[in-house]
Design a protein around this motif. Structure first.
Motif, PDB file in Angstrom:
ATOM      1  N   UNK A 106      38.502  -2.849  46.683  1.00  0.00           N
ATOM      2  CA  UNK A 106      39.470  -1.891  47.202  1.00  0.00           C
ATOM      3  C   UNK A 106      40.783  -2.560  47.580  1.00  0.00           C
ATOM      4  N   UNK A 107      40.964  -3.781  47.114  1.00  0.00           N
ATOM      5  CA  UNK A 107      42.201  -4.481  47.439  1.00  0.00           C
ATOM      6  C   UNK A 107      43.316  -4.085  46.482  1.00  0.00           C
ATOM      7  N   UNK A 108      43.471  -2.801  46.347  1.00  0.00           N
ATOM      8  CA  UNK A 108      44.551  -2.198  45.565  1.00  0.00           C
ATOM      9  C   UNK A 108      45.126  -1.064  46.405  1.00  0.00           C
ATOM     10  N   UNK A 109      46.390  -0.735  46.182  1.00  0.00           N
ATOM     11  CA  UNK A 109      46.991   0.384  46.913  1.00  0.00           C
ATOM     12  C   UNK A 109      46.246   1.669  46.573  1.00  0.00           C
ATOM     13  N   UNK A 110      45.840   2.397  47.593  1.00  0.00           N
ATOM     14  CA  UNK A 110      45.136   3.660  47.349  1.00  0.00           C
ATOM     15  C   UNK A 110      45.201   4.526  48.606  1.00  0.00           C
ATOM     16  N   UNK A 111      44.924   5.805  48.418  1.00  0.00           N
ATOM     17  CA  UNK A 111      44.701   6.705  49.550  1.00  0.00           C
ATOM     18  C   UNK A 111      43.265   7.205  49.444  1.00  0.00           C
ATOM     19  N   UNK A 124      40.666   6.653  59.950  1.00  0.00           N
ATOM     20  CA  UNK A 124      40.725   5.892  61.191  1.00  0.00           C
ATOM     21  C   UNK A 124      39.917   4.616  60.982  1.00  0.00           C
ATOM     22  N   UNK A 125      40.543   3.485  61.183  1.00  0.00           N
ATOM     23  CA  UNK A 125      39.886   2.194  61.021  1.00  0.00           C
ATOM     24  C   UNK A 125      39.641   1.568  62.388  1.00  0.00           C
ATOM     25  N   UNK A 126      38.425   1.114  62.594  1.00  0.00           N
ATOM     26  CA  UNK A 126      38.070   0.440  63.848  1.00  0.00           C
ATOM     27  C   UNK A 126      37.516  -0.930  63.492  1.00  0.00           C
ATOM     28  N   UNK A 136      44.162  -9.224  55.979  1.00  0.00           N
ATOM     29  CA  UNK A 136      45.024  -8.157  56.494  1.00  0.00           C
ATOM     30  C   UNK A 136      44.775  -6.824  55.788  1.00  0.00           C
ATOM     31  N   UNK A 137      44.879  -5.762  56.550  1.00  0.00           N
ATOM     32  CA  UNK A 137      44.934  -4.415  55.991  1.00  0.00           C
ATOM     33  C   UNK A 137      46.399  -3.998  55.989  1.00  0.00           C
ATOM     34  N   UNK A 138      46.904  -3.612  54.844  1.00  0.00           N
ATOM     35  CA  UNK A 138      48.329  -3.307  54.735  1.00  0.00           C
ATOM     36  C   UNK A 138      48.521  -1.848  54.312  1.00  0.00           C
TER      37      UNK A 138
END
Length: 227
Positions: A106-111, A124-126, A136-138
């Protein structure tokens, strides 16, 4: 009002003196939602530890939760993809982890879940465990990406639509089980959305496409679509 700091010209704020466990309630949840609609990413620093149930209850104050269509008690469902269910009885919470053996894809730009007929409002990321450096999460603003297009590009994209397809990322779940794959494709068929999408709550225009699960632009050739 909840105090915040902007962290970039285009996207994101940090909130430092607001403890979700202690401070978030039905009276101020709308303010958090409005900040999210305006700035697109909201980060809360130095939070109290919450149980999974408390975490879900607080998230529900902001917006109605949903279940990932492919959650599983397996860990993970597919190597590199991790929508597994870490907490019994709380299917709304899914687990994602990466390590040396599970590097993820999943290290690609996505929604998230943009391939559903009704895509998710947000995520929501915890963070439960963090490496000392890296990992990093970008985030990127597709609203800003649209704004930065030339007037001619914006005109060219009017009426253009894109195809979103879950099989681009999740087909590996099914292996050789073509019957189950066909069943899932019937339950979650490919979706066509405008490439320039107006957010129903924020009333902002964004580019609604990504490399992970958008298969092509519908009205142009495959070559031009990829370009």
């Amino acid at each position: 009002m909840i105090p915040y700091e902007k962290i970039s010209p285009n996207i994101g704020i940090v909130i430092r003196d607001f403890d979700i466990k202690k401070d978030l309630n039905s009276n101020n949840a709308h303010e958090v939602l409005n900040l999210l609609l305006e700035f697109e990413v909201v980060q809360f620093k130095k939070q109290s530890i919450m149980s999974p149930k408390e975490y879900l209850e607080k998230a529900t104050l902001i917006y109605e939760p949903m279940n990932h269509p492919f959650i599983s008690s397996d860990d993970p469902v597919v190597h590199g993809i991790s929508p597994f269910q870490p907490y019994d009885g709380l299917p709304e919470i899914t687990g994602i982890y990466h390590n040396r053996e599970n590097k993820g894809n999943l290290n690609e730009w996505h929604s998230d879940l943009n391939w559903l007929a009704h895509p998710s409002f947000g995520s929501i990321l915890r963070c439960q465990k963090m490496v000392p450096c890296g990992g990093d999460t970008v985030f990127a603003s597709m609203t800003a990406a649209y704004k930065d297009l030339s007037d001619q590009d914006k005109k060219d994209l009017e009426g253009v639509s894109v195809i979103h397809d879950f099989t681009r990322i999740y087909s590996g779940i099914f292996g050789e089980d073509k019957e189950s794959l066909a069943k899932a494709q019937k339950a979650y068929p490919m979706q066509k959305f405008p490439l320039v999408l107006k957010h129903p709550l924020a009333n902002k225009y964004s580019l609604f496409a990504n490399k992970v699960s958008t298969s092509k632009i519908d009205e142009v050739s495959e070559e031009k679509s990829q370009s």
